[in-house]
Write a protein that holds these residues in place. Structure first.
Motif, PDB file in Angstrom:
ATOM      1  N   ASP A   1      52.846  43.659  35.489  1.00 46.39           N
ATOM      2  CA  ASP A   1      51.738  42.917  34.886  1.00 46.39           C
ATOM      3  C   ASP A   1      52.053  41.430  34.797  1.00 46.39           C
ATOM      4  OD1 ASP A   1      49.130  42.925  33.774  1.00 46.39           O
ATOM      5  OD2 ASP A   1      49.967  42.743  31.760  1.00 46.39           O
ATOM      6  N   HIS A   2      52.886  40.958  35.707  1.00 43.89           N
ATOM      7  CA  HIS A   2      53.257  39.541  35.740  1.00 43.89           C
ATOM      8  C   HIS A   2      52.041  38.690  36.087  1.00 43.89           C
ATOM      9  CE1 HIS A   2      55.257  35.828  37.071  1.00 43.89           C
ATOM     10  NE2 HIS A   2      56.286  36.224  36.355  1.00 43.89           N
ATOM     11  N   ALA A   3      52.060  37.430  35.680  1.00 44.23           N
ATOM     12  CA  ALA A   3      50.963  36.507  35.964  1.00 44.23           C
ATOM     13  C   ALA A   3      50.670  36.417  37.459  1.00 44.23           C
ATOM     14  CB  ALA A   3      51.278  35.119  35.401  1.00 44.23           C
ATOM     15  N   PHE A   4      51.712  36.482  38.282  1.00 40.98           N
ATOM     16  CA  PHE A   4      51.530  36.448  39.741  1.00 40.98           C
ATOM     17  C   PHE A   4      50.644  37.605  40.180  1.00 40.98           C
ATOM     18  CE2 PHE A   4      52.527  37.454  44.107  1.00 40.98           C
ATOM     19  CZ  PHE A   4      52.788  36.247  44.731  1.00 40.98           C
ATOM     20  N   VAL A   5      50.931  38.800  39.674  1.00 36.78           N
ATOM     21  CA  VAL A   5      50.158  39.989  40.038  1.00 36.78           C
ATOM     22  C   VAL A   5      48.733  39.881  39.522  1.00 36.78           C
ATOM     23  CG1 VAL A   5      49.995  42.497  39.780  1.00 36.78           C
ATOM     24  CG2 VAL A   5      52.235  41.414  40.063  1.00 36.78           C
ATOM     25  N   ARG A   6      48.563  39.438  38.272  1.00 39.30           N
ATOM     26  CA  ARG A   6      47.217  39.316  37.700  1.00 39.30           C
ATOM     27  C   ARG A   6      46.386  38.300  38.486  1.00 39.30           C
ATOM     28  NH1 ARG A   6      50.127  39.069  32.873  1.00 39.30           N
ATOM     29  NH2 ARG A   6      49.500  36.892  32.562  1.00 39.30           N
ATOM     30  N   GLN A   7      47.006  37.170  38.821  1.00 38.53           N
ATOM     31  CA  GLN A   7      46.274  36.150  39.571  1.00 38.53           C
ATOM     32  C   GLN A   7      45.934  36.633  40.976  1.00 38.53           C
ATOM     33  OE1 GLN A   7      48.166  32.252  39.423  1.00 38.53           O
ATOM     34  NE2 GLN A   7      48.771  32.589  37.293  1.00 38.53           N
ATOM     35  N   MET A   8      46.844  37.384  41.601  1.00 44.15           N
ATOM     36  CA  MET A   8      46.529  37.927  42.917  1.00 44.15           C
ATOM     37  C   MET A   8      45.329  38.865  42.817  1.00 44.15           C
ATOM     38  SD  MET A   8      48.780  40.290  45.516  1.00 44.15           S
ATOM     39  CE  MET A   8      50.002  39.047  45.903  1.00 44.15           C
ATOM     40  N   GLY A   9      45.334  39.737  41.821  1.00 47.34           N
ATOM     41  CA  GLY A   9      44.228  40.664  41.663  1.00 47.34           C
ATOM     42  C   GLY A   9      42.901  39.963  41.429  1.00 47.34           C
ATOM     43  N   ALA A  10      42.951  38.871  40.689  1.00 47.12           N
ATOM     44  CA  ALA A  10      41.726  38.112  40.391  1.00 47.12           C
ATOM     45  C   ALA A  10      41.312  37.208  41.542  1.00 47.12           C
ATOM     46  CB  ALA A  10      41.935  37.275  39.131  1.00 47.12           C
ATOM     47  N   GLY A  11      42.192  37.048  42.523  1.00 43.67           N
ATOM     48  CA  GLY A  11      41.894  36.163  43.643  1.00 43.67           C
ATOM     49  C   GLY A  11      42.111  34.708  43.331  1.00 43.67           C
ATOM     50  N   THR A  12      42.781  34.409  42.214  1.00 42.22           N
ATOM     51  CA  THR A  12      42.989  33.012  41.789  1.00 42.22           C
ATOM     52  C   THR A  12      44.410  32.514  42.068  1.00 42.22           C
ATOM     53  OG1 THR A  12      43.576  33.733  39.545  1.00 42.22           O
ATOM     54  CG2 THR A  12      41.251  33.229  39.984  1.00 42.22           C
ATOM     55  N   LEU A  13      45.237  33.350  42.646  1.00 43.54           N
ATOM     56  CA  LEU A  13      46.615  32.944  42.930  1.00 43.54           C
ATOM     57  C   LEU A  13      46.616  31.778  43.915  1.00 43.54           C
ATOM     58  CD1 LEU A  13      49.676  33.722  42.564  1.00 43.54           C
ATOM     59  CD2 LEU A  13      49.442  34.999  44.698  1.00 43.54           C
ATOM     60  N   PRO A  14      47.300  30.665  43.588  1.00 45.05           N
ATOM     61  CA  PRO A  14      47.342  29.535  44.520  1.00 45.05           C
ATOM     62  C   PRO A  14      47.943  29.952  45.867  1.00 45.05           C
ATOM     63  CG  PRO A  14      48.161  28.882  42.362  1.00 45.05           C
ATOM     64  CD  PRO A  14      48.030  30.380  42.335  1.00 45.05           C
ATOM     65  N   GLN A  15      47.357  29.451  46.936  1.00 47.58           N
ATOM     66  CA  GLN A  15      47.875  29.794  48.259  1.00 47.58           C
ATOM     67  C   GLN A  15      49.324  29.351  48.422  1.00 47.58           C
ATOM     68  OE1 GLN A  15      45.508  28.660  51.610  1.00 47.58           O
ATOM     69  NE2 GLN A  15      43.802  30.001  51.052  1.00 47.58           N
ATOM     70  N   ALA A  16      49.692  28.245  47.788  1.00 52.37           N
ATOM     71  CA  ALA A  16      51.071  27.766  47.899  1.00 52.37           C
ATOM     72  C   ALA A  16      52.039  28.780  47.310  1.00 52.37           C
ATOM     73  CB  ALA A  16      51.219  26.422  47.181  1.00 52.37           C
ATOM     74  N   ALA A  17      51.646  29.424  46.209  1.00 50.59           N
ATOM     75  CA  ALA A  17      52.507  30.441  45.598  1.00 50.59           C
ATOM     76  C   ALA A  17      52.610  31.654  46.499  1.00 50.59           C
ATOM     77  CB  ALA A  17      51.953  30.842  44.231  1.00 50.59           C
ATOM     78  N   PHE A  18      51.491  32.054  47.092  1.00 48.97           N
ATOM     79  CA  PHE A  18      51.510  33.221  47.977  1.00 48.97           C
ATOM     80  C   PHE A  18      52.323  32.937  49.231  1.00 48.97           C
ATOM     81  CE2 PHE A  18      49.412  36.202  51.044  1.00 48.97           C
ATOM     82  CZ  PHE A  18      49.812  37.377  50.414  1.00 48.97           C
ATOM     83  N   ARG A  19      52.213  31.732  49.737  1.00 46.01           N
ATOM     84  CA  ARG A  19      52.985  31.363  50.931  1.00 46.01           C
ATOM     85  C   ARG A  19      54.480  31.392  50.624  1.00 46.01           C
ATOM     86  NH1 ARG A  19      51.940  26.312  55.008  1.00 46.01           N
ATOM     87  NH2 ARG A  19      54.060  26.062  55.775  1.00 46.01           N
ATOM     88  N   THR A  20      54.884  30.825  49.493  1.00 46.69           N
ATOM     89  CA  THR A  20      56.296  30.875  49.098  1.00 46.69           C
ATOM     90  C   THR A  20      56.760  32.319  48.973  1.00 46.69           C
ATOM     91  OG1 THR A  20      56.221  28.757  47.932  1.00 46.69           O
ATOM     92  CG2 THR A  20      57.954  30.299  47.283  1.00 46.69           C
ATOM     93  N   TYR A  21      55.938  33.120  48.322  1.00 44.91           N
ATOM     94  CA  TYR A  21      56.276  34.535  48.163  1.00 44.91           C
ATOM     95  C   TYR A  21      56.464  35.211  49.514  1.00 44.91           C
ATOM     96  CZ  TYR A  21      55.306  39.480  48.008  1.00 44.91           C
ATOM     97  OH  TYR A  21      55.364  40.825  48.236  1.00 44.91           O
ATOM     98  N   LEU A  22      55.544  34.996  50.449  1.00 42.31           N
ATOM     99  CA  LEU A  22      55.616  35.668  51.745  1.00 42.31           C
ATOM    100  C   LEU A  22      56.904  35.330  52.486  1.00 42.31           C
ATOM    101  CD1 LEU A  22      52.032  35.419  53.278  1.00 42.31           C
ATOM    102  CD2 LEU A  22      53.223  37.479  52.520  1.00 42.31           C
ATOM    103  N   VAL A  23      57.247  34.045  52.507  1.00 44.77           N
ATOM    104  CA  VAL A  23      58.466  33.625  53.211  1.00 44.77           C
ATOM    105  C   VAL A  23      59.687  34.243  52.552  1.00 44.77           C
ATOM    106  CG1 VAL A  23      59.930  31.664  53.785  1.00 44.77           C
ATOM    107  CG2 VAL A  23      57.452  31.494  54.093  1.00 44.77           C
TER     108      VAL A  23
END
Length: 222
Positions: free
Chosen positions: A20-42
């Motif tokens: 239930d981390h903020a990252f997960v909640r924001q991803m579910g809501a579609g509000t996660l910044p793309q920069a955060a998702f890109r960092t995560y993916l790499v």
């Protein structure tokens, strides 16, 4: 209650902090910044390279062919499915595989992956799979949570591909098999006295997973 449910029940705060981390909640809501998702993916791509090594170690640690085949299936899921997903998603930002592999591992990536590998080297197959469980089984739980009405209902959600991968039937079955295997290993190798040690491993792995999410959010804010 299987061993996975017992481990979660023994580390409720650590588990909630992860799934239930903020990252997960924001991803579910579609509000996660793309920069955060890109960092995560790499970083997750680099993370999976080390997890592939962990599954290779699981083959070595196995004492029968059934355990070896389970480890081989996990290794194949990483090398042939999950890493392809990351390459495809990173490609949208013009990041080729060679550039991803050359990226430096951030501290949270090193901390979690080396913890898992150390559990495998110092312990037995049960220790290793308990350390792997928050990632392997936890991602399936997160996927289901983020797609409560099914993958098709995600429609044009900005993170449909990622959520769909882990909410989909293929990965759900991978996680279900991992869960059954963990239960089988516990039936063979766990005593009640040992459960406390395994619960501590599980709790730490869950905290390190939460740190991994936080790493991506923190990097995107810089």
């Amino acid at each position: 209650m299987d061993i996975f449910e017992r481990l979660k029940a023994a580390a409720p705060m650590e588990w909630a902090g992860y799934v239930d981390h903020a990252f997960v909640r924001q991803m579910g809501a579609g509000t996660l910044p793309q920069a955060a998702f890109r960092t995560y993916l790499v970083q997750d791509y680099l993370f999976l390279i080390q997890f592939a090594r962990a599954y290779a170690l699981a083959i070595y640690k196995s004492r029968n062919l059934a355990d070896m085949r389970m480890a081989k299936a996990g290794l194949s899921a990483i090398l042939d499915v999950e890493m392809d997903l990351h390459v495809r998603l990173c490609g949208r930002w013009g990041l080729p595989p060679g550039e991803i592999e050359a990226a430096p591992e951030l501290q949270a990536t090193v901390a979690y992956t080396r913890f898992v590998l150390d559990c495998g080297v110092a312990g037995d197959l049960l220790d290793l799979h308990v350390a792997l469980a928050p990632c392997v089984i936890g991602y399936a739980e997160i996927g289901r949570r983020l797609a409560p009405d099914g993958v098709a209902a995600l429609a044009d959600h900005p993170y449909t591909d990622w959520i769909g991968e882990y909410a989909g039937e293929g990965y759900q079955e991978v996680a279900a098999q991992a869960r059954r295997h963990l239960d089988d290993l516990a039936a063979r190798a766990m005593t009640e006295q040992r459960f406390g040690e395994l619960a501590a491993l599980f709790a730490k792995a869950s905290r390190l997973e939460a740190d991994f999410w936080q790493m991506a959010l923190t990097q995107s804010e810089r």
